[in-house]
Design an enzyme around this catalytic site. Structure first.
Site, short mmCIF file in Angstrom:
data_model
loop_
_atom_site.label_atom_id
_atom_site.label_comp_id
_atom_site.label_asym_id
_atom_site.label_seq_id
_atom_site.Cartn_x
_atom_site.Cartn_y
_atom_site.Cartn_z
N HIS A 248 -9.44 -11.20 0.33
CA HIS A 248 -10.12 -10.19 1.15
C HIS A 248 -11.02 -10.77 2.23
O HIS A 248 -11.39 -10.06 3.17
CB HIS A 248 -10.98 -9.29 0.26
CG HIS A 248 -10.20 -8.22 -0.42
ND1 HIS A 248 -10.53 -7.72 -1.66
CD2 HIS A 248 -9.10 -7.55 -0.05
CE1 HIS A 248 -9.66 -6.80 -2.01
NE2 HIS A 248 -8.78 -6.67 -1.05
N HIS A 479 -14.97 1.02 6.92
CA HIS A 479 -14.23 -0.05 6.25
C HIS A 479 -15.22 -1.19 5.99
O HIS A 479 -14.91 -2.18 5.33
CB HIS A 479 -13.05 -0.52 7.11
CG HIS A 479 -12.10 -1.42 6.39
ND1 HIS A 479 -12.16 -2.79 6.51
CD2 HIS A 479 -11.09 -1.16 5.51
CE1 HIS A 479 -11.20 -3.33 5.74
NE2 HIS A 479 -10.56 -2.36 5.13
C1 GNY Z 1 -7.26 -4.62 1.30
C2 GNY Z 1 -5.98 -2.67 1.30
C3 GNY Z 1 -4.74 -1.48 -1.71
C4 GNY Z 1 -4.27 -2.30 -0.55
C5 GNY Z 1 -2.77 -2.19 -0.39
C6 GNY Z 1 -4.96 -1.86 0.71
C7 GNY Z 1 -4.61 -0.67 1.32
C8 GNY Z 1 -5.22 -0.26 2.49
C9 GNY Z 1 -6.19 -1.02 3.09
C10 GNY Z 1 -6.58 -2.24 2.49
C11 GNY Z 1 -7.58 -3.07 3.07
C12 GNY Z 1 -7.91 -4.27 2.46
C13 GNY Z 1 -8.92 -5.19 3.06
N1 GNY Z 1 -6.35 -3.85 0.73
O1 GNY Z 1 -8.20 -2.69 4.21
O2 GNY Z 1 -9.14 -6.28 2.53
O3 GNY Z 1 -9.51 -4.91 4.08
#
Ligand code: GNY
Length: 594
Positions: A248, A479
């Site tokens: 992440h 986000h």
């Molecule tokens: C990480 C994300 C659950 C997974 C597939 C997922 C879906 C939609 C957005 C995501 C996201 C991240 C991140 N997984 O933004 O690290 O930013």
């Protein structure tokens, strides 16, 4: 099966397998498994699903949402950033706005980003308001001493321009005004390589670029194929040896002719993440190169940021990142005022327990947070864009190890009992998403799944709505992920953290072996702001009340409204893999996943 409670009523068709620890990453209509049996390519699959929905949106019968403002749909920037990295296709009617074109020199009369505190390192005094509270003119003024925290939000398309004054687009960050690029590294989760390369100014697009990612299987193959188009791009796959772990971390390391800069942020390297979302960015100062022959410990800050960053990079055990660690050793990080707080996958015991995740936060707060009278009653506020499986009830993780860490106090003090310390969790409601700039598609980046949600209805009692009138971002879905400790009246904060880490055990770690071991699945990275590092001896930051008032520069710009507002009767947390068809979103559409 149907579930009903104060916080939700949903119809669930199939009985999912119950994995106590599995993070909430099930996709709408998950499409099979790779050869190795790994889940199939979350990021690219989620993006494909979003593209499909965009191609054939499901119109609501009532047509448009009442105040639906008509807006351009594609997230293509058209000269709304200050950078000189104009694209061929971005130039429509945008020439002559003062930006240097391709190959041109940057505005010579602008310093390449004047650094706050550079040279003098004058600590900010809490009461200091001597610098005339002049109106913020543009980004440059903002970087020039008005923002000691170096904490920014990303620009949002479709809001009043005044709310973007202190904000940054990725093209701004990569602009030559920030430095003459020599080489860079991009750490991230979801990466559109073609898009990323275009965010760099033309003159930097062929400089060495290392992309650090966590993709496996088919999506790794896709990334490798894309990489083939660029001679200067190298890939580094972060090892993810523990099941359901994710890379992440969102960081840029930018090596310039003039120095080196680190950027720790929350946005994926895809157009949508830099378009209409609330994202956080911490920009390091421009770190000068140390004199030749400097020793390993030189160029360190009081916060030990440099050695912590090197330790984080070394945890990947990748030759490419060992090289970046060697590069970092050559720079002077002494002006850094934040603490680095990361997670890296593993099972940690003894001395290693406090290196990562929530136990790292616990240690930092014990060692460096100052004492404040009555702090035992100060609430913890967590704000995030996804939520993992937290167990059958609050005692399993949230109100035990998580709360113990997040309520830690200076001088190793512990609240006599932390049972009455409120925890406020900020996560968007369905209504927040429906009325947002993006409408329901914003929910594609808020992947709280029904399978996880239905197991933890108890959690929803902690939930508060997304509201951000102060930053003009009430309709730009978060986000960003932030955590802080606020006074009971929410006018002060004892510390503030911006990070990639959502509310999950995978990110923050979970105890094993009776608390003697901390197990972390994912890579995460954030920075912690403590008042003492900003010359405040009161032990707290004043919360900045408005972007436009004459408050001291030492007031902290919390990016959403305080106090947080509780979910009301009909409010439900956004869950991404169930349909919403009763009311149309901003663009007159419904949400029917799968
Ligand atoms: C990480 C994300 C659950 C997974 C597939 C997922 C879906 C939609 C957005 C995501 C996201 C991240 C991140 N997984 O933004 O690290 O930013």
């Amino acid at each position: 099966m149907s579930q009903e409670s104060e916080h939700g009523k949903w119809a669930v068709s199939s009985s999912e397998e119950e994995d106590g620890d599995k993070p909430s990453t099930s996709l709408p209509q998950q499409t099979g498994l790779s050869k190795g049996g790994e889940p199939s390519f979350p990021c690219s699959e989620a993006r494909k699903a979003a593209l499909k929905r965009k191609a054939s949106p499901l119109k609501h019968q009532d047509g448009g949402f009442p105040q639906a403002p008509k807006q351009k749909s594609p997230p293509e920037e058209q000269g709304w950033c200050l950078s000189s990295s104009e694209d061929e296709e971005d130039t429509k009617g945008q020439k002559g706005k003062g930006d240097a074109g391709a190959g041109a020199r940057p505005k010579e009369h602008r310093p390449a980003l004047k650094e706050q505190g550079e040279g003098t390192h004058k600590p900010l005094q809490s009461q200091e308001s001597s610098q005339a509270p002049q109106k913020v003119q543009d980004t440059w003024d903002l970087l020039d001493g008005e923002n000691p925290f170096r904490f920014f939000l990303t620009k949002v398309k479709g809001i009043d321009a005044k709310y973007n004054l202190g904000a940054l687009h990725i093209k701004d960050i990569l602009s030559p005004l920030f430095g003459t690029l020599v080489s860079s590294a991009q750490f991230n989760y979801c990466i559109d390589l073609g898009w990323l390369v275009k965010q760099y100014p033309k003159e930097f697009r062929e400089k060495p670029l290392l992309v650090v990612h966590g993709e496996k299987g088919e999506s790794k193959a896709e990334l490798q194929e894309e990489k083939g188009l660029y001679d200067n791009v190298r890939l580094c796959q972060a090892k993810l040896d523990i099941a359901f772990g994710t890379h992440h971390t969102k960081m840029m390391i930018l090596q310039y002719e003039e120095g080196l800069r680190v950027v720790i942020h929350t946005a994926n390297l895809i157009a949508e993440d830099w378009y209409q979302k609330t994202q956080g960015v911490w920009l390091s100062p421009l770190y000068p190169r140390l004199p030749a022959g400097a020793s390993a410990s030189d160029g360190e800050s009081h916060t030990m940021f440099k050695s912590d960053l090197i330790s984080y990079l070394m945890s990947y055990k990748s030759p490419a990142l060992v090289k970046w660690a060697e590069t970092i050793k050559q720079y002077d990080f002494s002006e850094t005022r934040v603490y680095l707080l990361g997670s890296t996958p593993g099972r940690y015991q003894n001395n290693d327990k406090e290196k990562w995740g929530h136990l790292r936060l616990r240690k930092l707060l014990k060692d460096h947070a100052m004492q404040i009278p009555d702090q035992d009653s100060w609430p913890v506020i967590g704000q995030f864009s996804s939520i993992g499986s937290l167990g059958d009830d609050q005692s399993k993780w949230l109100c035990s190890e998580f709360r113990d860490s997040f309520t830690s106090l200076g001088n190793g003090r512990k609240a006599p009992t932390n049972h009455d310390i409120p925890i406020h969790l900020v996560y968007p409601t369905v209504e927040n998403v429906r009325r947002s700039l993006e409408g329901y598609p914003a929910g594609g980046s808020l992947p709280y799944s029904i399978e996880t949600a239905k197991k933890q209805l108890w959690l929803h009692a902690y939930f508060h709505k997304w509201s951000a009138e102060t930053s003009g971002r009430s309709r730009a879905m978060p986000h960003i992920k932030t955590y802080m400790r606020a006074s009971p009246d929410f006018q002060k904060i004892a510390w503030f953290l911006v990070t990639s880490a959502n509310l999950s055990k995978a990110a923050w770690g979970g105890f094993e072996k009776n608390g003697t071991q901390l197990m972390i699945r994912s890579y995460e990275l954030g920075v912690l702001f403590l008042p003492s590092e900003f010359g405040l001896n009161s032990g707290y930051f004043q919360v900045k009340e408005s972007m436009f008032s004459d408050e001291p520069a030492s007031s902290f710009p919390v990016p959403y409204d305080l106090p947080p507002e509780k979910y009301e009767g009909k409010d439900r947390p956004w869950i991404w893999n169930i349909p919403y068809t009763r009311a149309p979103d901003t663009n007159g559409n419904m949400w029917v996943p799968g």
